[in-house]
Design a protein around this motif. Structure first.
Motif, PDB file in Angstrom:
ATOM      1  N   UNK A   1      16.799 -73.885 -46.524  1.00  0.00           N
ATOM      2  CA  UNK A   1      16.571 -75.329 -46.518  1.00  0.00           C
ATOM      3  C   UNK A   1      17.777 -76.098 -47.064  1.00  0.00           C
ATOM      4  N   UNK A   2      18.947 -75.485 -46.975  1.00  0.00           N
ATOM      5  CA  UNK A   2      20.150 -76.208 -47.348  1.00  0.00           C
ATOM      6  C   UNK A   2      20.394 -76.293 -48.835  1.00  0.00           C
ATOM      7  N   UNK A   3      19.867 -75.342 -49.587  1.00  0.00           N
ATOM      8  CA  UNK A   3      20.133 -75.311 -51.017  1.00  0.00           C
ATOM      9  C   UNK A   3      19.394 -76.347 -51.829  1.00  0.00           C
ATOM     10  N   UNK A   4      18.302 -76.885 -51.289  1.00  0.00           N
ATOM     11  CA  UNK A   4      17.569 -77.934 -52.006  1.00  0.00           C
ATOM     12  C   UNK A   4      16.583 -77.353 -53.004  1.00  0.00           C
ATOM     13  N   UNK A   5      16.273 -76.068 -52.910  1.00  0.00           N
ATOM     14  CA  UNK A   5      15.322 -75.456 -53.838  1.00  0.00           C
ATOM     15  C   UNK A   5      13.892 -75.731 -53.435  1.00  0.00           C
ATOM     16  N   UNK A   6      12.977 -75.066 -54.117  1.00  0.00           N
ATOM     17  CA  UNK A   6      11.565 -75.263 -53.816  1.00  0.00           C
ATOM     18  C   UNK A   6      11.225 -74.754 -52.432  1.00  0.00           C
ATOM     19  N   UNK A   7      10.341 -75.484 -51.744  1.00  0.00           N
ATOM     20  CA  UNK A   7       9.978 -75.091 -50.393  1.00  0.00           C
ATOM     21  C   UNK A   7       8.997 -73.949 -50.376  1.00  0.00           C
ATOM     22  N   UNK A   8       9.040 -73.184 -49.315  1.00  0.00           N
ATOM     23  CA  UNK A   8       8.081 -72.112 -49.109  1.00  0.00           C
ATOM     24  C   UNK A   8       8.586 -70.790 -49.665  1.00  0.00           C
ATOM     25  N   UNK A   9       7.776 -70.144 -50.442  1.00  0.00           N
ATOM     26  CA  UNK A   9       8.095 -68.791 -50.871  1.00  0.00           C
ATOM     27  C   UNK A   9       7.850 -67.837 -49.698  1.00  0.00           C
ATOM     28  N   UNK A  10       8.495 -66.679 -49.741  1.00  0.00           N
ATOM     29  CA  UNK A  10       8.351 -65.729 -48.638  1.00  0.00           C
ATOM     30  C   UNK A  10       6.890 -65.350 -48.440  1.00  0.00           C
ATOM     31  N   UNK A  11       6.519 -65.300 -47.177  1.00  0.00           N
ATOM     32  CA  UNK A  11       5.149 -64.894 -46.855  1.00  0.00           C
ATOM     33  C   UNK A  11       5.121 -63.556 -46.123  1.00  0.00           C
ATOM     34  N   UNK A  12       6.207 -63.174 -45.472  1.00  0.00           N
ATOM     35  CA  UNK A  12       6.241 -61.940 -44.706  1.00  0.00           C
ATOM     36  C   UNK A  12       6.924 -60.831 -45.510  1.00  0.00           C
ATOM     37  N   UNK A  13       8.220 -60.671 -45.391  1.00  0.00           N
ATOM     38  CA  UNK A  13       8.914 -59.632 -46.149  1.00  0.00           C
ATOM     39  C   UNK A  13       9.229 -60.108 -47.554  1.00  0.00           C
ATOM     40  N   UNK A  14       9.045 -59.198 -48.526  1.00  0.00           N
ATOM     41  CA  UNK A  14       9.232 -59.510 -49.947  1.00  0.00           C
ATOM     42  C   UNK A  14       8.438 -60.763 -50.332  1.00  0.00           C
ATOM     43  N   UNK A  15       7.125 -60.725 -50.105  1.00  0.00           N
ATOM     44  CA  UNK A  15       6.314 -61.935 -50.257  1.00  0.00           C
ATOM     45  C   UNK A  15       5.919 -62.215 -51.699  1.00  0.00           C
ATOM     46  N   UNK A  16       5.584 -63.459 -51.945  1.00  0.00           N
ATOM     47  CA  UNK A  16       5.028 -63.872 -53.237  1.00  0.00           C
ATOM     48  C   UNK A  16       3.519 -64.027 -53.054  1.00  0.00           C
TER      49      UNK A  16
END
Length: 470
Positions: A175-190
């Motif tokens: 997301x362009x280094x803005x931080x936050x957003x979506x955590x991984x849902x597929x590989x290496x998920x949270x």
């Protein structure tokens, strides 16, 4: 003698009454409801699509496959409608960006609350996608969910937990280094798990761990410890949604795991099988359906478990968000297992709003008459009736305009015609669907055109002036 005969008669009448009640209610079945993410009916082989989904096709043949099932065009309105049996005219959940002022569950109740009241153990798996309350507030005491920062705020200090996870979970780069957003849902998920033996814990995953596999393991674990108690599992799946993960530079499909051989393994694949694609997602969903069927039988639950498979809206770049014809709303709906009668393909009209009261009746709570737009198909599903429940159905979405007013868009249909939000009239007679329906001149079918419009107008609550109907 006469009094003795009267007593015997009363006992006989009471016995017949109890027998009829038992026949009407039956043993409370387990329910596994799986709603996939962004997949149209037309994508599956049983829907005439190009992807070979032979396990789902087999499930459809052995149970019931509704070939004309509707959702809403976009996910959150569908999820709110599915869980409550109410339209947005009541819940006000018209679009993606209209969180309720109060909890959806606490204001209206969900099918999770129905299940709990009937003695069911409840589990929600997958993605949350609703706001403003806890999972328990929506009727689910157990959960195994992807932790998305703006949806499921389990941890106020996420960055600290990210460090403990020892790997990339925030998609800052994508997301362009803005931080936050979506955590991984597929590989290496949270993923946060709150079910035995873990209570409200974030799972420590690795780059080889795949979210949908973890969800399947949670479902299996839940079945193992609830064999003697009826259970309700709501699996709000994450495939085939496109995603923003740290492994991609933009939105894309995740690579699915490799699976050895034609049959599903006990342990699903742990390595990505090349680059992602919609086909890969759908094929892997089919493999997971085979795995789910296997564990239902393995745990001795087949004869008392109903499996429901559907989707929240049409496929990305094909129908998602569309209010033209039925491109955005035509989804699969398969029911199988336990008391479900084998019917194969059925062309009756059915809406996902009907799931609430159908499950309510199957679980022993009866039909909730305060949700009149949710029709129960319990008797049709179990073979106690062959009568369809609907002659028409509708779908909707709405976003706020520049003045902050919600402008709903409606799609409504009967057995033959669809009237969409652009005021087009489509002839879908026979077995045709959104790919082959023909646009017709509304003036030639004026009665049907105006009748369908009136269905929407009648639905609007008095005093609700925000809706512009057609």
């Amino acid at each position: 003698m006469a009094s003795k005969m009267l007593v015997l008669l009363l006992v006989a009448v009471a016995s017949v009454g109890l027998a009829l009640a038992d026949e009407a209610i039956g043993e409370k079945p387990n329910v596994v409801l799986w709603m996939t993410d962004d997949i149209s009916f037309a994508n599956f082989s049983f829907g005439g699509g190009p992807v070979n989904t032979f396990r789902l096709a087999k499930t459809a043949r052995q149970g019931i496959s509704f070939t004309r099932a509707w959702s809403n065009p976009i996910c959150r309105p569908t999820r709110a409608m599915l869980m409550t049996g109410k339209y947005a005219t009541e819940t006000r959940w018209w679009g993606q960006n209209h969180p309720l002022p109060n909890s959806l569950g606490r204001r209206f109740g969900t099918f999770g609350h129905v299940a709990k009241a009937q003695g069911y153990r409840t589990l929600m798996v997958g993605k949350w996608q609703l706001t403003n309350d806890t999972v328990a507030g929506h009727g689910f005491d157990n959960y195994c969910l992807w932790e998305k920062s703006d949806i499921l705020p389990m941890y106020p200090l996420r960055e600290e937990f990210v460090k403990k996870a020892n790997g990339p979970v925030f998609d800052k780069e994508a997301r362009g280094g803005t931080g936050g957003g979506n955590q991984n849902r597929f590989w290496h998920p949270l993923i946060v798990r709150h079910m035995w033996p873990m209570q409200h814990k974030m799972l420590i995953t690795t780059p080889k761990d795949f979210g949908p596999n973890i969800f399947m393991q949670c479902i299996h674990d839940f079945m193992k410890v609830n064999k003697s108690t009826p259970f309700f599992i709501y699996f709000a799946g994450i495939t085939a949604h496109m995603h923003w993960d740290d492994v991609v530079k933009g939105q894309a499909f995740a690579g699915m795991p490799k699976v050895r051989g034609r049959e599903i393994m006990d342990i699903l694949g742990r390595q990505p099988d090349g680059t992602g694609s919609l086909r890969g997602d759908i094929e892997y969903i089919d493999k997971m359906v085979g795995y789910l069927r296997k564990i239902i039988r393995q745990e001795g639950q087949y004869k008392k478990t109903i499996f429901v498979f559907t989707s929240d809206n049409g496929t990305h770049d094909f129908g998602k968000g569309s209010t033209v014809s039925e491109f955005g709303v035509h989804v699969p709906l398969i029911v199988w297992g336990g008391p479900i009668k084998t019917r194969g393909n059925v062309s009756h009209l059915i809406s996902l709003v009907d799931i609430y009261n159908t499950l309510s009746e199957l679980m022993g709570a009866g039909v909730d008459k305060t949700r009149p737009n949710s029709y129960s198909w319990a008797k049709f599903w179990t073979g106690k009736s062959d009568q369809p429940r609907r002659k028409w159905m509708l779908s909707y979405r709405g976003e706020r305009d520049s003045a902050g007013i919600i402008r709903p868009q409606w799609v409504v249909r009967n057995e033959r015609f669809i009237r969409d939000a652009q005021s087009n009239l489509w002839d879908c007679s026979g077995i045709r669907d959104e790919r082959t329906c023909s646009k017709v001149n509304a003036t030639k079918f004026l009665y049907s055109y105006t009748t369908l419009g009136k269905k929407v107008a009648d639905l609007r609550l008095s005093g609700f002036s925000e809706a512009s109907v057609f």
